[in-house]
Design an enzyme around this catalytic site. Structure first.
Site, short mmCIF file in Angstrom:
data_model
loop_
_atom_site.label_atom_id
_atom_site.label_comp_id
_atom_site.label_asym_id
_atom_site.label_seq_id
_atom_site.Cartn_x
_atom_site.Cartn_y
_atom_site.Cartn_z
N LEU A 32 0.84 -1.22 0.00
CA LEU A 32 0.00 0.00 0.00
C LEU A 32 0.87 1.26 0.00
CD1 LEU A 32 -3.05 -0.90 2.33
CD2 LEU A 32 -2.79 -1.26 -0.13
N THR A 90 12.42 -2.83 -4.50
CA THR A 90 11.25 -3.65 -4.83
C THR A 90 11.54 -4.55 -6.03
OG1 THR A 90 9.75 -2.05 -3.87
CG2 THR A 90 8.81 -3.55 -5.51
N THR A 115 7.74 -5.31 -18.37
CA THR A 115 7.38 -4.19 -19.25
C THR A 115 8.22 -4.18 -20.53
OG1 THR A 115 7.63 -1.78 -19.38
CG2 THR A 115 8.94 -2.86 -17.73
N ASP A 116 7.65 -3.60 -21.58
CA ASP A 116 8.41 -3.41 -22.84
C ASP A 116 9.61 -2.48 -22.63
OD1 ASP A 116 6.95 -1.02 -22.48
OD2 ASP A 116 6.07 -1.02 -24.50
N GLU A 117 9.59 -1.69 -21.54
CA GLU A 117 10.64 -0.69 -21.35
C GLU A 117 12.01 -1.32 -21.10
OE1 GLU A 117 9.40 2.77 -19.12
OE2 GLU A 117 7.30 2.36 -19.58
N TYR A 139 13.71 3.23 -13.71
CA TYR A 139 12.57 2.30 -13.63
C TYR A 139 12.86 1.05 -14.46
CZ TYR A 139 8.12 0.20 -15.04
OH TYR A 139 7.11 -0.70 -15.33
N ALA A 141 15.63 -0.03 -15.81
CA ALA A 141 16.86 -0.76 -15.46
C ALA A 141 16.61 -1.71 -14.29
CB ALA A 141 17.97 0.22 -15.10
N LYS A 143 13.64 -2.92 -13.43
CA LYS A 143 12.73 -3.97 -13.91
C LYS A 143 13.55 -5.03 -14.67
CE LYS A 143 8.78 -4.38 -13.84
NZ LYS A 143 7.89 -5.06 -12.84
N ARG A 203 3.96 5.39 -28.15
CA ARG A 203 3.72 4.28 -27.20
C ARG A 203 2.73 3.32 -27.83
NH1 ARG A 203 7.65 6.33 -25.61
NH2 ARG A 203 8.25 6.96 -23.49
N ARG A 262 11.13 15.07 -20.49
CA ARG A 262 11.64 14.14 -19.46
C ARG A 262 13.11 13.86 -19.76
NH1 ARG A 262 8.40 8.55 -19.45
NH2 ARG A 262 7.10 9.57 -17.91
N PRO A 263 14.01 13.88 -18.75
CA PRO A 263 15.42 13.54 -19.03
C PRO A 263 15.53 12.10 -19.55
CG PRO A 263 15.17 14.44 -16.80
CD PRO A 263 13.78 14.23 -17.35
P1 NAD Z 1 0.81 0.51 -9.70
O1 NAD Z 1 1.82 1.53 -9.29
O2 NAD Z 1 -0.59 0.94 -9.98
O3 NAD Z 1 0.72 -0.63 -8.58
C1 NAD Z 1 1.85 -1.18 -7.97
C2 NAD Z 1 1.40 -1.86 -6.67
O4 NAD Z 1 2.54 -2.48 -6.06
C3 NAD Z 1 0.81 -0.88 -5.64
O5 NAD Z 1 -0.39 -1.42 -5.11
C4 NAD Z 1 1.90 -0.81 -4.55
O6 NAD Z 1 1.36 -0.57 -3.26
C5 NAD Z 1 2.51 -2.19 -4.66
N1 NAD Z 1 3.91 -2.25 -4.18
C6 NAD Z 1 4.92 -1.40 -4.48
N2 NAD Z 1 6.06 -1.79 -3.87
C7 NAD Z 1 5.75 -2.92 -3.17
C8 NAD Z 1 6.49 -3.80 -2.35
N3 NAD Z 1 7.80 -3.60 -2.14
N4 NAD Z 1 5.88 -4.87 -1.81
C9 NAD Z 1 4.55 -5.08 -2.02
N5 NAD Z 1 3.78 -4.27 -2.77
C10 NAD Z 1 4.39 -3.21 -3.35
O7 NAD Z 1 1.45 -0.23 -10.96
P2 NAD Z 1 0.76 -0.96 -12.20
O8 NAD Z 1 0.68 0.00 -13.31
O9 NAD Z 1 -0.43 -1.69 -11.74
O10 NAD Z 1 1.92 -2.01 -12.57
C11 NAD Z 1 1.91 -3.34 -12.11
C12 NAD Z 1 3.05 -4.11 -12.75
O11 NAD Z 1 2.92 -4.07 -14.18
C13 NAD Z 1 4.44 -3.54 -12.46
O12 NAD Z 1 5.32 -4.62 -12.27
C14 NAD Z 1 4.80 -2.77 -13.72
O13 NAD Z 1 6.20 -2.73 -13.90
C15 NAD Z 1 4.12 -3.63 -14.77
N6 NAD Z 1 3.73 -2.94 -16.01
C16 NAD Z 1 3.04 -1.77 -15.95
C17 NAD Z 1 2.65 -1.16 -17.16
C18 NAD Z 1 1.85 0.12 -17.17
O14 NAD Z 1 1.64 0.70 -18.24
N7 NAD Z 1 1.34 0.60 -16.03
C19 NAD Z 1 2.96 -1.76 -18.38
C20 NAD Z 1 3.67 -2.97 -18.40
C21 NAD Z 1 4.04 -3.55 -17.19
P1 TYD Z 2 3.74 7.49 -18.88
O1 TYD Z 2 2.25 7.37 -18.78
O2 TYD Z 2 4.49 8.08 -17.74
O3 TYD Z 2 4.29 6.04 -19.26
P2 TYD Z 2 5.81 5.59 -19.73
O4 TYD Z 2 6.76 6.65 -19.38
O5 TYD Z 2 5.99 4.37 -18.90
O6 TYD Z 2 5.70 5.33 -21.20
O7 TYD Z 2 4.06 8.35 -20.15
C1 TYD Z 2 3.60 7.98 -21.45
C2 TYD Z 2 4.19 8.97 -22.44
O8 TYD Z 2 3.62 10.26 -22.20
C3 TYD Z 2 5.68 9.14 -22.31
O9 TYD Z 2 6.24 9.35 -23.60
C4 TYD Z 2 5.83 10.38 -21.47
C5 TYD Z 2 4.64 11.22 -21.89
N1 TYD Z 2 4.07 12.11 -20.84
C6 TYD Z 2 3.81 13.47 -21.15
O10 TYD Z 2 4.04 13.92 -22.28
N2 TYD Z 2 3.28 14.25 -20.16
C7 TYD Z 2 3.03 13.80 -18.91
O11 TYD Z 2 2.59 14.59 -18.04
C8 TYD Z 2 3.28 12.42 -18.61
C9 TYD Z 2 3.01 11.86 -17.26
C10 TYD Z 2 3.81 11.62 -19.62
#
Ligand code: NAD
Ligand code: TYD
Length: 327
Positions: A32, A90, A115-117, A139, A141, A143, A203, A262-263
């Site tokens: 949480l 984590t 993730t694709d990243e 992030y 790196a 992952k 994206r 973003r850097p």
């Molecule tokens: P999110 O930030 O919404 O949720 C992450 C959850 O992990 C939160 O509930 C947080 O409380 C919990 N958490 C964080 N550190 C923890 C720890 N040390 N121990 C236990 N719980 C912990 O993230 P999300 O977008 O739901 O992403 C979930 C997974 O999917 C991640 O592994 C992320 O890398 C991966 N992913 C996300 C995306 C995306 O676009 N959001 C895309 C591809 C993969």
């Molecule tokens: P984001 O949702 O942070 O996902 P990721 O960085 O994991 O791809 O960002 C998606 C794209 O949008 C990314 O190219 C960064 C850009 N972005 C903005 O242009 N403005 C914003 O305020 C945010 C959060 C992201």
């Protein structure tokens, strides 16, 4: 099966739990953090509050468990640029603790949500599962560190571990720091939509339920030790995403505000999903136009979900990140 699902109080994990809760017995372990909320979980699912890097707790919770699905993560690139320490803890230490528990407890299956990243940026074409990992943010790196541990562990100890790499997810219950929910909520408040740099970054958008269906088939039938890409059906430039949100929320283009980039910003992500399609019969079902319309409707109809977020930690984060207050 009895499943331990970690990080499921967040966006994708809570969607996954909704998908599988009637089929499996689910226990959730979630720390949480700011992004995790008890209210994200459906009623009747047991939540244990704690960290995946807590070895004793993890050993206790994995007794009698058939599979672990690890969603637990710090998930926002911008926050990893500000401070990467929680990301390393984590993604690397946490994954390592979970893998040890798999071995010690004889857990039958382990799925790492990734993730694709981890592949880095690609100007043309798409990454396959054999592309080298070349992450470029703290992030991605960390992952990638988690993914490499999972592969090495499967190779060395023969545990049944699989990796699922999703492209950018969107949909209900995503914390509004991410591009789509940030812009939807700002547009609904008549606030400006911050676009980084020239807004031409690309994206590969994946509706969250499609990703969760992919995770499910990989958990059930993916080959041990393998990674599977799960890419969305549509690629768009960020500016196109923002324009679509403006149309759907009835705003106008004067809401767009170009801000500092973003850097180290990755230019384009793109995944080839031929492997999961050919081996496991997965297909994305929700196109971007449909998915983004559903997402806008969900945020419009669920103010009680986002109101406490917008008046809490997120407000401070927004001021730090964008140098101005939320409306
Ligand atoms: P999110 O930030 O919404 O949720 C992450 C959850 O992990 C939160 O509930 C947080 O409380 C919990 N958490 C964080 N550190 C923890 C720890 N040390 N121990 C236990 N719980 C912990 O993230 P999300 O977008 O739901 O992403 C979930 C997974 O999917 C991640 O592994 C992320 O890398 C991966 N992913 C996300 C995306 C995306 O676009 N959001 C895309 C591809 C993969
Ligand atoms: P984001 O949702 O942070 O996902 P990721 O960085 O994991 O791809 O960002 C998606 C794209 O949008 C990314 O190219 C960064 C850009 N972005 C903005 O242009 N403005 C914003 O305020 C945010 C959060 C992201």
């Amino acid at each position: 099966m009895r499943l331990l699902v970690t990080g499921a109080a967040g966006f994708i994990g809570s969607t996954y739990v909704r998908l599988v809760k009637d089929e499996h017995e689910v226990v959730v372990l979630d720390k949480l953090t700011y992004a995790g909320r008890r209210e994200n979980l459906p009623d009747g699912v047991e939540l244990v509050v704690g960290a995946i890097e807590d070895r004793e707790l993890v050993l206790q919770l994995t007794e009698g468990v058939d599979a672990i699905v690890n969603f637990a993560a710090e998930s926002h690139v911008d926050r990893s640029i500000a401070d990467q320490n929680a990301f390393a803890r984590t993604h690397v230490i946490g994954t390592s603790v979970l893998l040890d528990a798999v071995r010690q407890r004889g857990v039958g299956r382990y799925l790492q949500v990734s993730t694709d990243e981890v592949y880095g940026s690609i100007e043309e074409g798409s990454f396959t599962e054999t592309s080298p990992l070349d992450p470029s943010s703290p992030y991605s790196a960390t992952k990638a560190g988690g993914d490499l541990l999972v592969s090495a562990y499967a190779h060395t100890h023969g545990v049944e571990a699989v990796i699922c790499r999703g492209s950018n997810n969107y949909g209900p219950r995503q914390y509004p720091e991410k591009l789509i929910p940030l812009c939807v909520l700002n547009a609904l408040h008549g606030d400006t939509l911050p676009v980084y740099g020239d807004g031409r970054q690309v994206r590969n958008w994946l509706y969250v339920e499609d990703f969760c269906r992919g995770i499910n088939v990989v958990l059930e039938r993916g080959r041990p030790g393998e990674a599977y890409n799960v890419g969305g059906p549509d690629e768009c430039e960020n500016i196109e995403v923002v324009q679509r949100i403006i149309e759907l929320t009835g705003g106008d283009e004067s809401l767009i505000e170009y801000v500092e980039d973003r850097p180290g910003h990755d230019r384009r992500y793109s995944l080839a999903s031929d492997k999961i399609r050919a081996e496991l019969g997965w297909e994305a079902q929700v196109g971007f136009d449909d998915g983004v319309a559903r997402t806008v409707d969900w945020y419009r109809d669920n103010e009680p979900w986002w109101e406490p977020i917008r008046s809490g930690e997120y407000r401070e984060y927004y001021e730090r990140q964008y140098g101005r207050s939320l409306l």
